[in-house]
Write an enzyme that holds these catalytic residues in place. Structure first.
Site, PDB file in Angstrom:
ATOM      1  N   TYR A 192     -23.319  39.525 -20.700  1.00  0.00           N
ATOM      2  CA  TYR A 192     -22.800  39.466 -19.543  1.00  0.00           C
ATOM      3  C   TYR A 192     -21.211  38.877 -19.753  1.00  0.00           C
ATOM      4  O   TYR A 192     -21.000  37.815 -20.350  1.00  0.00           O
ATOM      5  CB  TYR A 192     -23.591  38.799 -18.664  1.00  0.00           C
ATOM      6  CG  TYR A 192     -23.004  38.821 -17.124  1.00  0.00           C
ATOM      7  CD1 TYR A 192     -22.691  39.904 -16.349  1.00  0.00           C
ATOM      8  CD2 TYR A 192     -22.227  37.503 -16.699  1.00  0.00           C
ATOM      9  CE1 TYR A 192     -22.215  39.857 -15.214  1.00  0.00           C
ATOM     10  CE2 TYR A 192     -21.664  37.553 -15.358  1.00  0.00           C
ATOM     11  CZ  TYR A 192     -21.925  38.711 -14.572  1.00  0.00           C
ATOM     12  OH  TYR A 192     -21.195  38.564 -13.504  1.00  0.00           O
ATOM     13  N   LYS A 222     -17.312  27.931 -16.535  1.00  0.00           N
ATOM     14  CA  LYS A 222     -18.171  26.902 -16.331  1.00  0.00           C
ATOM     15  C   LYS A 222     -17.950  25.534 -16.615  1.00  0.00           C
ATOM     16  O   LYS A 222     -17.128  24.986 -15.990  1.00  0.00           O
ATOM     17  CB  LYS A 222     -19.501  27.244 -16.978  1.00  0.00           C
ATOM     18  CG  LYS A 222     -20.020  28.856 -16.602  1.00  0.00           C
ATOM     19  CD  LYS A 222     -21.155  29.216 -16.920  1.00  0.00           C
ATOM     20  CE  LYS A 222     -21.729  30.703 -16.068  1.00  0.00           C
ATOM     21  NZ  LYS A 222     -21.690  31.850 -16.875  1.00  0.00           N
ATOM     22  N   ASP A 229     -16.856  35.349 -25.887  1.00  0.00           N
ATOM     23  CA  ASP A 229     -16.873  35.051 -24.658  1.00  0.00           C
ATOM     24  C   ASP A 229     -17.709  33.578 -24.580  1.00  0.00           C
ATOM     25  O   ASP A 229     -19.069  33.527 -24.771  1.00  0.00           O
ATOM     26  CB  ASP A 229     -17.636  36.004 -23.752  1.00  0.00           C
ATOM     27  CG  ASP A 229     -17.835  35.331 -22.277  1.00  0.00           C
ATOM     28  OD1 ASP A 229     -17.692  34.247 -22.024  1.00  0.00           O
ATOM     29  OD2 ASP A 229     -18.357  36.430 -21.668  1.00  0.00           O
TER      30      ASP A 229
HETATM   31  C1  LIG Z   1     -21.068  33.125 -16.217  1.00  0.00           C
HETATM   32  C2  LIG Z   1     -20.464  34.028 -17.202  1.00  0.00           C
HETATM   33  C3  LIG Z   1     -19.213  35.015 -17.155  1.00  0.00           C
HETATM   34  C4  LIG Z   1     -18.849  35.020 -15.695  1.00  0.00           C
HETATM   35  O1  LIG Z   1     -18.054  33.780 -15.213  1.00  0.00           O
HETATM   36  P1  LIG Z   1     -17.829  33.754 -13.728  1.00  0.00           P
HETATM   37  O2  LIG Z   1     -17.276  32.417 -13.600  1.00  0.00           O
HETATM   38  O3  LIG Z   1     -19.338  33.854 -13.065  1.00  0.00           O
HETATM   39  O4  LIG Z   1     -16.973  34.855 -13.317  1.00  0.00           O
HETATM   40  C5  LIG Z   1     -18.789  35.487 -18.186  1.00  0.00           C
HETATM   41  N1  LIG Z   1     -19.560  35.358 -19.344  1.00  0.00           N
HETATM   42  C6  LIG Z   1     -20.384  34.661 -19.668  1.00  0.00           C
HETATM   43  C7  LIG Z   1     -21.003  34.738 -21.016  1.00  0.00           C
HETATM   44  C8  LIG Z   1     -21.110  33.899 -18.623  1.00  0.00           C
HETATM   45  O5  LIG Z   1     -22.189  33.158 -18.644  1.00  0.00           O
END
Ligand SMILES: *Cc1c(COP(=O)(O)O)cnc(C)c1O
Length: 428
Positions: free
Chosen positions: A144, A267, A239
């Site tokens: 994701y 985060k 990511d």
């Molecule tokens: C949570 C998450 C996102 C998206 O971040 P948001 O602040 O919710 O837009 C992207 N990549 C990873 C790996 C994530 O866990």
């Protein structure tokens, strides 16, 4: 436990907010029932609107690595707020947090702050495309990267063929530029690259997957990706929205000793305020406007409250040399306890863990990618989720999420959690 007030608040919310929530995963759609409304939280605990107390294993989906309402973060935000909450002009604190982030993370020279992980990943691939002059990207099934169009592509028609949109509203035009590969399968990545030679800008990956449960990279998988990127002139994007400032000061790059070309954050970096960021070496970052041609902007980017929270968070992570070790120990303690009681109760399971990320999969076999993750028994998970809730343990309402361990958890909390797993699974 009684959820009367939560249920009433949810009914009210549903009338004016689609599905009653501002982010779908908060709804209990995958597990049934209605979501719990939080009233407040402190340290490792959540308190809901009905007065129930829970040990929290979501921690705002990752940011609260030091526990809720962590005093230095709260105080930094309060003090900043008194001086104005947004200017749309440069402030000193933006440079301070940038300097600190750059000093903590390997292989980056410059960082740009945005407002969410989604924005960070979306901007990172634009930068990669601008820098390489290529259109296509490779992503992995089950990873994701936020909700921007290019990433909402599911597997289905095979990795080498064009992805197909899995959300209406994502155009075929966008989908065709997202190529899907299998996590932990380097041969598959090679074949995707070979079938699209000269057209690919980058590979984006969660270096430890956390959005199909926790799935560690196989030994040499990340190095394999690094080598393929070097060989074919692609950028490697980590990511680290989930893993950044969680697995180590320098995130997965440090833990696995692999340098990515662009790294995305979110985060933890915002200490619980809406912050994302992306970072790279100077020659790549200088491609961004106003220095370079790749446009990216944000009215509230680098917002002083968000920067104050993030800076207070990163300062603690940087100064507390034992923190990441302590988190990993607590998580290993849970792992050991879970294994023991699940075996005693003859509950089939697989547990994956890296640092302070852990997930229980109700599956017999190893969970190494999307396919093996979805084999987990969702009916068992539903029972598990609601059982744990009754025991005062709040885990994500989805079988495909990692648990986030916080430093605020005591060994008593961990023992209570293991006892709850024992009690709940004894009824399966
Ligand atoms: C949570 C998450 C996102 C998206 O971040 P948001 O602040 O919710 O837009 C992207 N990549 C990873 C790996 C994530 O866990």
């Amino acid at each position: 436990m009684n959820y009367k007030r939560s249920s009433a608040l949810f009914a009210q919310a549903e009338k004016v907010i689609p599905g009653g929530v501002n982010s779908p995963v908060r709804a209990f759609k995958a597990v049934g029932g209605t979501p719990i409304f939080v009233k407040e939280a402190k340290g490792a605990y959540l308190y809901d609107e009905d007065g129930n107390k829970f040990i929290d294993y979501i921690n705002s989906w990752g940011p609260m690595i030091l526990g809720h309402a962590y005093d230095p973060v709260v105080n930094a935000v309060i003090e900043k707020a008194k001086k104005g909450t947004s200017f749309g002009m440069p402030t000193e604190i933006e440079t301070k947090i940038a300097e600190l982030a750059v000093s903590m993370v390997p292989n980056i020279d410059k960082i740009r702050f945005v407002n969410s992980g989604t924005e960070a990943c979306m901007s990172a691939i634009r930068l990669a495309r601008g820098y390489t002059g290529k259109d296509k990207i490779i992503k992995f099934a089950g990873c994701y990267h936020g909700h921007s169009d290019s990433f909402l592509i599911q597997a289905g028609s095979g990795a080498i063929t064009f992805g197909s949109p899995n959300s209406p509203g994502v155009t075929q035009g966008t989908a065709k530029d997202t190529l899907l590969a299998k996590y932990n399968d380097i041969e598959n990545v090679k074949s995707v690259i070979n079938a699209n030679k000269g057209e690919i800008a980058c590979i984006i990956i969660e270096p430890v997957a956390g959005n199909m449960g926790c799935i560690p990279p196989k030994e040499d998988f990340l190095q394999g990706l690094r080598d393929l990127c070097d060989m074919h002139g692609l950028l490697l994007i980590f990511d680290e929205v989930m893993t950044g400032f969680r697995l180590a000061k320098g995130g997965a790059q440090e833990l696995y000793n692999i340098n990515a070309d662009i790294v995305c954050y979110g985060k933890v970096i915002g200490g619980g305020l809406p912050v994302g960021a992306f970072a790279a070496r100077e020659e790549i970052m200088n491609y961004l406007a106003p220095l370079g041609p790749v446009y990216q902007a944000g009215t509230l980017s680098g917002n002083p409250l968000a920067m104050a929270a993030g800076l207070a968070m990163l300062e603690t992570l940087n100064n507390d040399t034992e923190l990441f070790g302590r988190l990993a120990e607590k998580t290993a303690y849970l792992h050991k306890g879970f294994t023991k009681v699940l075996n005693e109760n003859k509950t089939s399971h697989t547990i994956n863990r890296v640092g302070s990320m852990i997930s229980i999969h109700f599956a017999e076999d190893q969970v190494i990618d999307f396919e093996t993750s979805v084999k987990g028994n969702n009916e068992t998970f539903k029972k598990f989720f609601h059982g744990m809730l009754q025991e005062g343990i709040y885990i994500a309402p989805s079988a495909f999420e990692t648990w986030f361990i916080t430093d605020a958890l005591t060994y008593e909390d961990l023992d209570a959690t293991i006892a709850a797993v024992k009690k709940v699974t004894s009824k399966f």
